[in-house]
Design a protein around this motif. Structure first.
Motif, PDB file in Angstrom:
ATOM      1  N   THR A   1      -1.560  -5.332   1.519  1.00 41.67           N
ATOM      2  CA  THR A   1      -2.830  -6.018   1.380  1.00 41.67           C
ATOM      3  C   THR A   1      -2.536  -7.454   0.987  1.00 41.67           C
ATOM      4  O   THR A   1      -1.912  -7.704  -0.047  1.00 41.67           O
TER       5      THR A   1
ATOM      6  N   SER B   1      -4.363   4.070   8.398  1.00 50.26           N
ATOM      7  CA  SER B   1      -5.708   3.533   8.633  1.00 50.26           C
ATOM      8  C   SER B   1      -5.732   2.003   8.667  1.00 50.26           C
ATOM      9  O   SER B   1      -6.637   1.415   9.256  1.00 50.26           O
ATOM     10  N   SER B   2      -4.764   1.343   8.047  1.00 48.51           N
ATOM     11  CA  SER B   2      -4.731  -0.120   8.014  1.00 48.51           C
ATOM     12  C   SER B   2      -4.526  -0.688   9.409  1.00 48.51           C
ATOM     13  O   SER B   2      -3.884  -0.064  10.260  1.00 48.51           O
ATOM     14  N   LYS B   3      -5.071  -1.878   9.648  1.00 48.69           N
ATOM     15  CA  LYS B   3      -5.010  -2.505  10.961  1.00 48.69           C
ATOM     16  C   LYS B   3      -4.188  -3.789  10.923  1.00 48.69           C
ATOM     17  O   LYS B   3      -4.029  -4.419   9.884  1.00 48.69           O
ATOM     18  N   CYS B   4      -3.670  -4.155  12.103  1.00 51.72           N
ATOM     19  CA  CYS B   4      -3.006  -5.449  12.275  1.00 51.72           C
ATOM     20  C   CYS B   4      -3.960  -6.408  12.980  1.00 51.72           C
ATOM     21  O   CYS B   4      -4.849  -5.979  13.725  1.00 51.72           O
TER      22      CYS B   4
ATOM     23  N   VAL C   1       0.866  -1.173   0.000  1.00 52.32           N
ATOM     24  CA  VAL C   1       0.000   0.000   0.000  1.00 52.32           C
ATOM     25  C   VAL C   1       0.900   1.220   0.000  1.00 52.32           C
ATOM     26  O   VAL C   1       1.777   1.354   0.867  1.00 52.32           O
TER      27      VAL C   1
ATOM     28  N   PRO D   1      -0.711  -6.114   7.554  1.00 47.69           N
ATOM     29  CA  PRO D   1      -1.670  -6.573   8.559  1.00 47.69           C
ATOM     30  C   PRO D   1      -1.105  -7.480   9.660  1.00 47.69           C
ATOM     31  O   PRO D   1      -1.843  -7.892  10.543  1.00 47.69           O
TER      32      PRO D   1
ATOM     33  N   ALA E   1       1.712  -0.196   4.617  1.00 50.02           N
ATOM     34  CA  ALA E   1       0.987  -1.419   4.925  1.00 50.02           C
ATOM     35  C   ALA E   1       0.982  -2.291   3.676  1.00 50.02           C
ATOM     36  O   ALA E   1       1.455  -1.883   2.605  1.00 50.02           O
TER      37      ALA E   1
END
Length: 266
Positions: free
Chosen positions: A50, A224-227, A37, A255, A48
């Protein structure tokens, strides 16, 4: 020699582009087929990744997107690691690949003097040796970390946990064998653990337990991406407290939560 497949993998030390060698955890994600990303700031490293659904069916093993039923074997030409032989899917409550151990004769032969054991990319054990000062002097060389290695020699670059082969062309494809050796850890959203830096192969995985604890932090990069760690969702900046000494686990490049272990605690 009984090869520890989960820690040592024979490969060539040439990156899949600059990203793998320069960006944290990128090497790990690229092997899993994840897509970077783009970062919103000045850095060229992804903020991050995907990832595809790495394990859609918990009753199957997966390798590079292909499902394998119980007792099915991964074709050797796809494994890209000569020390991982006859890797077969086993499902004992949880899917995992089991590979045959490899014993190398040269480990037990201590009588070779003035000789260099020669390895090839597609062989786990040495394919022969070059003896004598004159013959050794004719071999091409590689310089890594200020040291000279002869063509065919194996070595471990500093702080990488990777075993490499010096070749005349010095090119090839790095493969940590993550899905082969850590199938169940990926299924359970465990955190890859690296030694000293996250730009190499993981040495193990850390899974959620009664002794791990999520601590919320500050997402200073506004990613904004999460783990995902087990059943927990973490924001960038959150940490996971683990019992291992000198080890930090945090959500840095989603992630996956990633852990870094050092020799000494700062």
């Amino acid at each position: 020699m009984k090869v520890l497949l989960c820690f040592v993998v024979i490969m060539l030390d040439v990156a899949r582009g600059d990203m793998a060698g320069e960006c944290d955890v990128a090497f790990f994600y690229l092997e899993l087929g994840c897509t970077p990303v783009a970062s919103d700031n000045s850095t060229s490293c992804p903020q991050a990744f995907t990832c595809p659904d790495l394990h859609p069916d918990p009753t199957m093993c997966y390798y590079r997107g292909v499902p394998y039923a119980a007792n099915a074997m991964v074709p050797q030409n796809l494994v890209k690691n000569p020390c991982s032989q006859r890797c077969t899917c086993q499902v004992y409550g949880a899917p995992q690949f089991e590979c045959a151990a490899v014993d190398c004769v040269e480990t037990f032969d201590k009588d070779l003097q003035q000789c260099v054991n020669v390895y090839e990319v597609d062989s786990c054990c040495s394919v022969g040796n070059v003896c004598g000062k004159d013959a050794i002097a004719k071999l091409k060389t590689c310089e890594v970390d200020g040291k000279i290695y002869r063509e065919g020699e194996v070595f471990e670059p500093k702080n990488t946990m990777k075993t490499c082969i010096c070749t005349a062309q010095w090119n090839g494809d790095i493969d940590c064998g993550i899905e082969i050796h850590y199938q169940n850890n990926i299924l359970n959203n465990c955190a890859p653990m690296f030694f000293k830096n996250t730009r190499s192969c993981p040495i193990s995985f850390k899974c959620p337990s009664s002794e791990t604890k999520v601590v919320r932090g500050l997402n200073t990069r506004a990613v904004s991406s999460k783990c995902v760690f087990g059943n927990d969702t973490l924001a960038v900046g959150d940490e996971v407290i683990v019992e291992e000494k000198c080890t930090k686990c945090s959500c840095e490049v989603p992630p996956f939560v990633s852990c870094t272990q050092q020799n000494t605690c700062s």
